[in-house]
Design a protein around this motif. Structure first.
Motif, PDB file in Angstrom:
ATOM      1  N   MET A  16       4.147  12.311  -4.617  1.00  0.00           N
ATOM      2  CA  MET A  16       3.584  11.648  -3.439  1.00  0.00           C
ATOM      3  C   MET A  16       2.492  10.662  -3.850  1.00  0.00           C
ATOM      4  N   GLU A  17       1.633  11.095  -4.772  1.00  0.00           N
ATOM      5  CA  GLU A  17       0.553  10.210  -5.246  1.00  0.00           C
ATOM      6  C   GLU A  17       1.137   9.007  -5.989  1.00  0.00           C
ATOM      7  N   MET A  18       2.203   9.248  -6.743  1.00  0.00           N
ATOM      8  CA  MET A  18       2.845   8.148  -7.475  1.00  0.00           C
ATOM      9  C   MET A  18       3.409   7.107  -6.493  1.00  0.00           C
ATOM     10  N   LEU A  19       4.060   7.613  -5.437  1.00  0.00           N
ATOM     11  CA  LEU A  19       4.635   6.685  -4.452  1.00  0.00           C
ATOM     12  C   LEU A  19       3.533   5.898  -3.741  1.00  0.00           C
ATOM     13  N   LYS A  20       2.415   6.589  -3.510  1.00  0.00           N
ATOM     14  CA  LYS A  20       1.269   5.915  -2.889  1.00  0.00           C
ATOM     15  C   LYS A  20       0.798   4.758  -3.783  1.00  0.00           C
ATOM     16  N   GLU A  21       0.693   5.049  -5.079  1.00  0.00           N
ATOM     17  CA  GLU A  21       0.228   4.025  -6.024  1.00  0.00           C
ATOM     18  C   GLU A  21       1.183   2.821  -6.039  1.00  0.00           C
ATOM     19  N   ILE A  22       2.480   3.126  -6.021  1.00  0.00           N
ATOM     20  CA  ILE A  22       3.473   2.035  -6.044  1.00  0.00           C
ATOM     21  C   ILE A  22       3.369   1.209  -4.758  1.00  0.00           C
ATOM     22  N   ALA A  23       3.240   1.919  -3.626  1.00  0.00           N
ATOM     23  CA  ALA A  23       3.175   1.217  -2.332  1.00  0.00           C
ATOM     24  C   ALA A  23       1.981   0.262  -2.297  1.00  0.00           C
ATOM     25  N   ILE A  24       0.832   0.743  -2.794  1.00  0.00           N
ATOM     26  CA  ILE A  24      -0.368  -0.101  -2.750  1.00  0.00           C
ATOM     27  C   ILE A  24      -0.227  -1.260  -3.747  1.00  0.00           C
ATOM     28  N   LYS A  25       0.200  -0.930  -4.969  1.00  0.00           N
ATOM     29  CA  LYS A  25       0.283  -1.958  -6.021  1.00  0.00           C
ATOM     30  C   LYS A  25       1.256  -3.089  -5.643  1.00  0.00           C
ATOM     31  N   HIS A  26       2.380  -2.727  -4.994  1.00  0.00           N
ATOM     32  CA  HIS A  26       3.414  -3.738  -4.720  1.00  0.00           C
ATOM     33  C   HIS A  26       3.488  -4.127  -3.247  1.00  0.00           C
ATOM     34  N   HIS A  27       2.500  -3.703  -2.461  1.00  0.00           N
ATOM     35  CA  HIS A  27       2.433  -4.058  -1.027  1.00  0.00           C
ATOM     36  C   HIS A  27       3.725  -3.672  -0.300  1.00  0.00           C
ATOM     37  N   LEU A  28       4.115  -2.441  -0.456  1.00  0.00           N
ATOM     38  CA  LEU A  28       5.364  -1.979   0.157  1.00  0.00           C
ATOM     39  C   LEU A  28       5.093  -1.010   1.308  1.00  0.00           C
ATOM     40  N   TYR A  29       5.949  -1.046   2.294  1.00  0.00           N
ATOM     41  CA  TYR A  29       5.933   0.012   3.305  1.00  0.00           C
ATOM     42  C   TYR A  29       6.501   1.282   2.679  1.00  0.00           C
ATOM     43  N   LEU A  30       5.966   2.411   3.126  1.00  0.00           N
ATOM     44  CA  LEU A  30       6.499   3.708   2.690  1.00  0.00           C
ATOM     45  C   LEU A  30       7.020   4.388   3.962  1.00  0.00           C
ATOM     46  N   VAL A  31       8.323   4.269   4.172  1.00  0.00           N
ATOM     47  CA  VAL A  31       8.928   4.821   5.398  1.00  0.00           C
ATOM     48  C   VAL A  31       9.480   6.195   5.045  1.00  0.00           C
ATOM     49  N   VAL A  32       9.002   7.222   5.743  1.00  0.00           N
ATOM     50  CA  VAL A  32       9.394   8.576   5.355  1.00  0.00           C
ATOM     51  C   VAL A  32      10.030   9.295   6.542  1.00  0.00           C
ATOM     52  N   ASP A  33      11.296   9.634   6.344  1.00  0.00           N
ATOM     53  CA  ASP A  33      12.052  10.356   7.359  1.00  0.00           C
ATOM     54  C   ASP A  33      11.738  11.847   7.173  1.00  0.00           C
ATOM     55  N   GLU A  34      10.966  12.395   8.100  1.00  0.00           N
ATOM     56  CA  GLU A  34      10.496  13.786   7.945  1.00  0.00           C
ATOM     57  C   GLU A  34      11.167  14.716   8.956  1.00  0.00           C
ATOM     58  N   VAL A  35      12.448  14.451   9.269  1.00  0.00           N
ATOM     59  CA  VAL A  35      13.098  15.278  10.296  1.00  0.00           C
ATOM     60  C   VAL A  35      13.271  16.735   9.856  1.00  0.00           C
ATOM     61  N   TYR A  36      13.229  16.991   8.544  1.00  0.00           N
ATOM     62  CA  TYR A  36      13.374  18.385   8.071  1.00  0.00           C
ATOM     63  C   TYR A  36      12.018  19.016   7.723  1.00  0.00           C
ATOM     64  N   THR A  37      10.932  18.368   8.101  1.00  0.00           N
ATOM     65  CA  THR A  37       9.600  18.917   7.795  1.00  0.00           C
ATOM     66  C   THR A  37       9.508  20.385   8.192  1.00  0.00           C
ATOM     67  N   GLY A  38       8.930  21.178   7.324  1.00  0.00           N
ATOM     68  CA  GLY A  38       8.716  22.596   7.636  1.00  0.00           C
ATOM     69  C   GLY A  38       9.876  23.463   7.189  1.00  0.00           C
ATOM     70  N   ILE A  39      11.076  22.878   7.036  1.00  0.00           N
ATOM     71  CA  ILE A  39      12.218  23.670   6.559  1.00  0.00           C
ATOM     72  C   ILE A  39      12.187  23.602   5.035  1.00  0.00           C
ATOM     73  N   VAL A  40      11.312  24.420   4.460  1.00  0.00           N
ATOM     74  CA  VAL A  40      11.105  24.443   2.999  1.00  0.00           C
ATOM     75  C   VAL A  40      11.130  25.888   2.521  1.00  0.00           C
ATOM     76  N   TYR A  41      11.479  26.074   1.244  1.00  0.00           N
ATOM     77  CA  TYR A  41      11.721  27.415   0.703  1.00  0.00           C
ATOM     78  C   TYR A  41      10.809  27.705  -0.491  1.00  0.00           C
ATOM     79  N   ASP A  42      10.845  28.983  -0.900  1.00  0.00           N
ATOM     80  CA  ASP A  42      10.119  29.427  -2.098  1.00  0.00           C
ATOM     81  C   ASP A  42       8.620  29.129  -1.992  1.00  0.00           C
TER      82      ASP A  42
END
Ligand SMILES: Cc1ncc(COP(=O)(O)O)c(C=O)c1O
Length: 435
Positions: free
Chosen positions: A217-243
């Protein structure tokens, strides 16, 4: 040549072209050849649904199927959804406000607040499912021929939306050996060009079940800022996580307000696919203003379902935890059964409700078709989703299938036994041995 003969030739050519046009119109009319756009012609049938007509025909012949192909939860939609709609008192169903009804926007704010994330009311727009949300966001961000980076394998319909907008998808390859986690920052940066506008992620991922780590996540943040990119995140499965993997929204990343756009929906977490209610959440006010115009043009998301969705978004977070526990149990059943089948490999999903499986077959699509057409045990068979269209280069996923664990354990076990038998028989078929 004389001037007269020149005029003569030009007149003949003109007459030929008029004749040609008239004839082609006549021929089209005669044969009813109505033209459709080149844009739709480049779209493909959804790999998840294209077997449907054949399946329906087989059902009429008395064959039954256990569906592993569609990610439609079987769990009950919470009763509060139906109660809220039944309590609607009007005698007319009006359009809702284009950006969403205020109680729903408030409920979505509350849902994020439980995760320690704050969105103002003007930072949320209600949509007709997350499908419309993805379409709106990409429409507002990208011009034709702009590029969007997407880790692949990816959620296939996203690519269909991109094609509709003439946006170019640049797949970032990820591999089963890394449980489909991201490559290094340097690797990702090699895919960025002056036309790159955004990175689009699904978190947790469909079809891989990957949940991105803090580091990613931090890496993607760095890339987004460095290259002026939108970070569009589809979180429809949020919370459905295991282990006990922590599930953190990308909206919680700091110093990224202008970049991050979250896509959400009631479809998966609340088993409410048919409600068709989703949302866009972003602190980029300029972008939200522009998306607002798209929302106005389609008037509104469904009014009654928004009323039902208020109740869903207001459900306590413990509900999602319990839902995830049910899916975790099913995941374990599926993974253990798959590990027992010779010749296949499964990458253990960390979230969502899919297993991406390597089969021993060159064409998993042919295997999927064979299961529907020819395979059965006591007239019962299975439907699996071939994975080739989850990749920009179909060859990468030609041998893979995706299985959704959206059945109770008894049905799952039965379906997985059928899958085991199908793989055994198809291996013989491939060798030309009659089964
Ligand atoms: C990653 C992802 N996003 C979006 C959707 C579509 O969701 P909705 O029903 O909200 O349009 C799906 C459906 O399977 C999905 O897997």
């Amino acid at each position: 040549m004389t001037r007269h003969s020149n005029i003569h030739i030009i007149s003949i050519l003109y007459l030929i072209s008029v004749f040609d046009t008239v004839m082609s119109i006549k021929i089209k009319k005669m044969w009813c050849i109505m033209q459709v756009s080149k844009r739709v012609l480049q779209l493909k049938d959804s790999p998840l649904r294209k077997l449907t007509p054949l399946i329906e025909a087989k059902k009429k012949e008395g064959k039954t199927f256990i569906h592993f192909n569609i990610g439609q939860p079987d769990l009950e939609t919470p009763q509060c959804f139906f109660d809220a709609i039944q309590n609607f008192k009007g005698n007319n169903v009006p359009y809702a406000p284009s950006l969403g009804i205020p109680p729903l926007i408030e409920a979505i704010q509350g849902y994020f607040k439980h995760q320690g994330i704050s969105f103002k009311s003007n930072e949320i727009i209600v949509t007709t499912g997350s499908s419309e949300a993805i379409f709106f966001v990409m429409n507002a961000i990208c011009d034709p021929f702009d590029e969007v980076l997407i880790p692949e394998p990816y959620y296939v319909n996203t690519v269909s939306f991109m094609k509709q907008l003439d946006v170019v998808v640049k797949g970032i390859p990820t591999y089963a050996s890394d449980r489909y986690h991201l490559p290094s920052m340097q690797d990702i940066e090699t895919h960025i060009t002056p036309r790159t506008k955004a990175m689009l992620l699904t978190h947790p991922n469909n079809p891989t079940g990957t949940v991105y780590s803090e580091y990613e996540m931090e890496m993607l943040k760095e890339i987004a800022i460095k290259h002026h990119l939108y970070l569009v995140v589809d979180e429809v499965y949020t919370g459905i996580v295991y282990d006990q993997i922590p599930s953190r929204s990308f909206a919680s990343l700091e110093d990224l307000d202008d970049h991050v756009v979250i896509i959400d929906s009631v479809s998966k977490r609340y088993s409410s696919c048919g409600a068709r209610i989703g949302a866009i959440a972003s602190r980029n006010h300029n972008l939200m203003k522009e998306i607002g115009k798209l929302a106005q043009a389609r008037l509104s998301a469904p009014t009654l379902e928004q009323i039902g969705a208020v109740a869903l978004y207001n459900i306590a977070p413990s509900f999602i935890k319990k839902t995830a526990e049910i899916y975790e149990c099913r995941r374990n059943v599926m993974v253990n059964a798959l590990k027992d089948i010779e010749g296949i490999h499964v990458s253990v999903p960390e979230g969502a409700f899919y297993c991406l499986v390597d089969t021993p077959f060159h064409s998993a699509e042919a295997f999927a078709l064979w299961c529907v057409e020819h395979f059965h045990v006591n007239h019962e068979s299975i439907v699996v989703a071939p994975a080739q269209d989850f990749y920009s280069n179909p060859k990468s996923g030609a041998h893979q299938i995706r299985l959704a664990f959206v059945h109770d354990v008894v049905v799952l076990e039965k379906g997985l036994n059928l899958l085991k038998e199908a793989i055994k028989q198809y291996t013989f078929v491939q060798k030309g041995i009659n089964v």
